[in-house]
Each structure stands twice: as C-alpha cells, then as structure tokens.
Scaffold this motif. Structure first.
Motif, PDB file in Angstrom:
ATOM      1  N   PHE A   1       0.843  -1.197   0.000  1.00 20.72           N
ATOM      2  CA  PHE A   1       0.000   0.000   0.000  1.00 20.72           C
ATOM      3  C   PHE A   1       0.873   1.240   0.000  1.00 20.72           C
ATOM      4  O   PHE A   1       1.710   1.442   0.883  1.00 20.72           O
ATOM      5  N   LEU A   2       0.688   2.067  -1.040  1.00 19.65           N
ATOM      6  CA  LEU A   2       1.407   3.342  -1.155  1.00 19.65           C
ATOM      7  C   LEU A   2       0.388   4.453  -1.359  1.00 19.65           C
ATOM      8  O   LEU A   2      -0.651   4.239  -1.989  1.00 19.65           O
ATOM      9  N   ARG A   3       0.687   5.614  -0.861  1.00 15.80           N
ATOM     10  CA  ARG A   3      -0.162   6.783  -1.127  1.00 15.80           C
ATOM     11  C   ARG A   3       0.794   7.915  -1.498  1.00 15.80           C
ATOM     12  O   ARG A   3       1.398   8.546  -0.617  1.00 15.80           O
ATOM     13  N   PRO A   4       0.969   8.146  -2.808  1.00 18.11           N
ATOM     14  CA  PRO A   4       1.953   9.156  -3.224  1.00 18.11           C
ATOM     15  C   PRO A   4       1.422  10.581  -3.050  1.00 18.11           C
ATOM     16  O   PRO A   4       0.221  10.782  -2.867  1.00 18.11           O
ATOM     17  N   LEU A   5       2.343  11.536  -3.135  1.00 18.34           N
ATOM     18  CA  LEU A   5       1.953  12.947  -3.185  1.00 18.34           C
ATOM     19  C   LEU A   5       2.036  13.329  -4.658  1.00 18.34           C
ATOM     20  O   LEU A   5       3.087  13.757  -5.126  1.00 18.34           O
ATOM     21  N   GLY A   6       0.985  13.108  -5.413  1.00 19.22           N
ATOM     22  CA  GLY A   6       1.026  13.378  -6.852  1.00 19.22           C
ATOM     23  C   GLY A   6       2.123  12.578  -7.513  1.00 19.22           C
ATOM     24  O   GLY A   6       2.103  11.344  -7.484  1.00 19.22           O
ATOM     25  N   HIS A   7       3.118  13.279  -8.067  1.00 20.88           N
ATOM     26  CA  HIS A   7       4.193  12.590  -8.795  1.00 20.88           C
ATOM     27  C   HIS A   7       5.335  12.179  -7.862  1.00 20.88           C
ATOM     28  O   HIS A   7       6.360  11.707  -8.340  1.00 20.88           O
ATOM     29  N   ILE A   8       5.170  12.378  -6.574  1.00 20.57           N
ATOM     30  CA  ILE A   8       6.225  12.009  -5.625  1.00 20.57           C
ATOM     31  C   ILE A   8       5.813  10.742  -4.881  1.00 20.57           C
ATOM     32  O   ILE A   8       4.802  10.729  -4.159  1.00 20.57           O
ATOM     33  N   MET A   9       6.593   9.678  -5.111  1.00 22.46           N
ATOM     34  CA  MET A   9       6.305   8.430  -4.402  1.00 22.46           C
ATOM     35  C   MET A   9       6.910   8.520  -3.006  1.00 22.46           C
ATOM     36  O   MET A   9       8.101   8.808  -2.854  1.00 22.46           O
ATOM     37  N   LEU A  10       6.079   8.325  -2.004  1.00 16.32           N
ATOM     38  CA  LEU A  10       6.574   8.373  -0.626  1.00 16.32           C
ATOM     39  C   LEU A  10       6.727   6.959  -0.090  1.00 16.32           C
ATOM     40  O   LEU A  10       5.848   6.124  -0.295  1.00 16.32           O
TER      41      LEU A  10
END
Ligand code: PLP
Length: 459
Positions: A419-428
C-alpha cells in the motif's frame, strides 16, 4: 431493502463513505480493498489479500498493527475509565504522559492536549498570538504582534488556521476567503531551486529571505511557524544541515516566537526522538501527533515553554487564560496508549533500530536512481521520497496510457501487495518505524518494481 442487505462492503463504501483528499467520481470506479485486520506490518483485506503498509497508515504507525502491549494498555484503561474531561478535572494517564513528554522535550514546560495534528497546530497558533496579546495588552495597538511568517510548501493540517499557515495552492484555493494572511518565505526545496545556484547558496537565500521579512516587520511578528526537520506533505523537502538552527537563531535575534510542527517528523520519523533537538534549534511552542499513540488512536499535544505558559497567568478578570479545549482533550484511553508506546520506544531501543533501518533504506534507494524518470531521491530516517519527472524535470503527471501517475502508483503497489499513497508525482515510502529488515527489503523490492512499471509507461 433486501438488495441493500446483499451489498458487499466494497459496494456499501461507495454508497455511503466520502473519502479524504479523494476525487469521488474516480473512486466510484475503483475497487479499493476493505481492510479488515492489521497483522504486524501488513494490512489484510476482505478477500484475505495482504498489503505491506508502505506509508505507515498515513505516517503514524510505529510498531506495525496489533502490537500486543499497546492494545493491552488500551483495553486495561478502557475497563476502568473511558473518558473524563480535563475541564475542571484531572486524570492519571494524561498526567503521566505529560510528565514523560516534558522530560523528553528539552525546554518545554507544559503539555496541552488535543485530538489530531491540525488542532495541535491551531492551539500552537492561538498560544503564540495570545502570548503577545497577554504580554502587550490590547491597548498598545502600535506594538501588537499580528504577523505570522511561514514557509512556502509548509503543511500543518486542514483546519482554517492550519490551512492559513500551511497554504498549499492546489489543495486549499477554494477555502482562501476563509484564511488569514500569512507572510511566506521560500523553503529550501533544493531540487526545484534552478541549476544556476549551489545548494548552499540557495539555503542561504532562504535564510536571507526570512531575515528580510523579520527586519521589515520588526516588532510586529508573533511567530515563525514551520515543520521541524522536513516538510512532508509539501513534497518531502528535507532541510539542509544548519538551516533550522539558523532560523531558530534569527527568531531569537528578532525577538519572535518559533513554533515548530513535529506532528509528522518527530518521535523518530527522521531518526531522532525530538527533531528540534537534533536540529539544534529552540522552539517556544512545539506540536506532536501521529506516532504519539503508535498510530492507534487520535491524540496530539502542543508543548509550550514556561515563558509562554507564564504569560497566561493572571487574575481571572484579566481573562488571559487560553480559551481552547475539546470534548476529548486528554482522553485517558488515548493517553494510556501513548504511555505504553513511549515505554516501548525505550525498552526496545527503537531510535537506534530506526537508524540502522535508515542506513539500509539509504542503500536500497540507490537502486532507484538509475531510472531516468527518477529526478530526485530524498531520504532521512524512515522517510523517503522519489520524485518522478519528465526529461525537463517537470513533474510526471500522466503516463502514456493516459492514467494519472498517483493512481498508477497506488494500483501497481496494491497488485504487488504494497500500500502506497503518493503525493502526486512524488512516491513516498514511509514505513512503520519498527519494520524489520526482511520486510523493509521486501517493501523496497516492491516499490522498485512499481517505479520500473511507471518508467516503462512514462515514454
Ligand atoms: N502537521 C503536519 C506536519 C502534518 O504532516 C500533518 C498531517 O499530515 C498535520 C500537521 C495534520 O495532522 P492531522 O492529519 O492529524 O490533523
């Protein structure tokens, strides 16, 4: 009615639930998992599929899910006192937790409880404004401290005061008429500074811009408000060495309060228990939240120095007391949960574990740099950001199949059990702090696979 009864939970979610920061017209077409259980570093859904929690359930999970000692502490507290107010009464867990926090946070004297990071920051802003009001009085209009200086790309939550100081245009534009004016100075987003300036020169430019504002408004600034150590929601911008201590020094020099937000960055996220100490800075007011309860219950705190607190002491009729409080302020179950969590930090030597996991993360992050779509990799402690860009460094927003990159990252992650939740084009990548080496390696493998797919779809 019988039809409703036969609906699945996934269908009922779409029927009834409005999700945060979500375009619901897209959501209705998606098949998002319904999480039914947490097992260690995994979330388990209604179909029995397991997902590594790659963003620590919005940056707050510490030990993984269902950590026995913490759950037991919550249950034991729930058996004897579920809630009792701090309006006119005390309770033991809130006293014990406050004592622990004051021992941890050098220079702080008092703990004020609230429910989440946004409200902890509202409290911090109100404290700062009222500190000057109490000190200067309302009649000395010329001297009133009304100005707040904050950093561009800062984020402090979604309530009106927090949005004002942490204004992010593409989130908050519709609410602008509600927001108060804040002076903004640049933050040290080195990747976006332009190539003509060195990193050190740009960091100095940010400091100089702050000093310019402080000088221009001398005697009028109530506080400088900023995240401590890094700005996360604004793009995972990690401050260069010496930057925060310089800000702190300027606040002293210009007799202005420094309000620090450690909601997302304190309690180990960046590798130190208290980030402002690691940054050699001295706040007057500081907020913690998220990891305080290991990510299990909503609780946040605003800590103030004795100097701040003492300005609120007066005779009743002067009405200098802090007019703030919530129904669940100092909730005993949430405080018992936080006490058990902070004790485990000590017992398990979590901070040194975080440091060695962080070294592993740094090593693994090198593998991401070889992809041309990876413009920048930023990392500190257990926070990593991979900025995905076009060849001219412009943010990569859509892929060749027309899909938005943030959706692609989430979908490709879920397909791989991550499970990932990016900040738009930034993968966190923001793992639970206590994640083990095997799971961390697995997480990095899966994240790397996602970047590999994105990179092929980027052309
Ligand atoms: N401050 C910072 C630095 C944050 O990152 C956040 C949330 O992400 C908040 C405040 C707001 O916290 P909450 O979502 O608990 O209201």
């Amino acid at each position: 009615m019988a039809e409703m009864e036969s609906m699945s939970m996934r269908e009922k979610d779409k029927m009834y639930v409005w999700h945060p920061y979500t375009q619901m017209s897209d959501w209705l077409r998606m098949d998002a998992p319904v999480i039914v259980r947490g097992e260690g570093f995994y979330l388990v859904d209604d179909k029995g599929d397991r997902y590594l929690d790659g963003v620590a359930s919005m940056w707050c999970n510490v030990w993984g899910h269902s950590r026995r000692e913490i759950v037991d502490a919550m249950i034991e507290q729930a058996k004897v006192l579920q809630h009792s107010t701090l309006f006119g009464l005390c309770n033991e867990p809130s006293i014990t937790l406050a004592e622990m926090l004051i021992k941890m946070a050098r220079g702080m004297g008092k703990v004020f409880y609230s429910d989440d990071g946004s409200t902890a920051m509202e409290v911090a802003i109100k404290m700062a404004m009222q500190y000057w009001h109490n000190r200067l009085g309302s009649s000395s209009n010329n001297n009133r401290r009304r100005e707040i200086i904050a950093l561009e790309n800062g984020y402090h939550g979604d309530t009106v005061g927090a949005m004002s100081v942490g204004y992010i245009e593409h989130f908050f534009k519709p609410y602008q008429p509600l927001l108060f004016k804040v002076r903004k100075v640049p933050s040290p987003y080195l990747y976006r500074k332009g190539r003509e300036m060195s990193d050190a020169d740009y960091a100095q430019y940010c400091i100089d811009s702050l000093e310019y504002e402080l000088k221009a408004c001398e005697g009028k600034v109530a506080a400088v408000v900023m995240e401590s150590g890094a700005q996360i929601a604004g793009g995972a911008i990690i401050y260069p060495d010496g930057y925060q201590s310089e800000v702190s020094r300027l606040c002293r020099r210009y007799d202005t309060l420094l309000v620090l937000d450690e909601v997302a960055t304190g309690l180990g996220r960046l590798g130190s228990m208290v980030e402002y100490i690691a940054q050699d800075s001295i706040p007057d007011i500081v907020a913690f939240g998220k990891m305080l309860t290991a990510g299990y219950l909503p609780l946040a705190v605003t800590l103030a120095s004795d100097e701040i607190f003492n300005a609120f002491l007066a005779s009743y009729d002067e009405r200098k007391h802090l007019f703030h409080g919530h129904t669940f302020t100092g909730n005993p179950i949430a405080c018992a949960c936080a006490i058990a969590n902070l004790r485990l930090y000590e017992e398990e030597g979590l901070i040194s574990k975080v440091r060695s996991s962080s070294a592993l993360m740094a090593e693994r992050l090198e593998e991401f740099r070889c992809y041309p779509v990876v413009g920048d990799v930023r990392h500190k402690g257990m926070l990593a950001a991979i900025e995905l860009v076009k060849s001219n460094r412009e943010p990569l927003i859509r892929l060749s199949d027309g899909k938005r990159i943030n959706y692609a990252i989430m979908e490709e992650g879920l397909k791989r059990g991550l499970f990932l939740r990016p900040l738009g084009h930034i993968m966190l990548i923001v793992p639970p702090l206590a994640i083990g080496r095997d799971e961390l390696n697995m997480l990095m493998d899966k994240a790397l696979d996602v970047v590999d797919v994105i990179s092929r779809l980027a052309c």
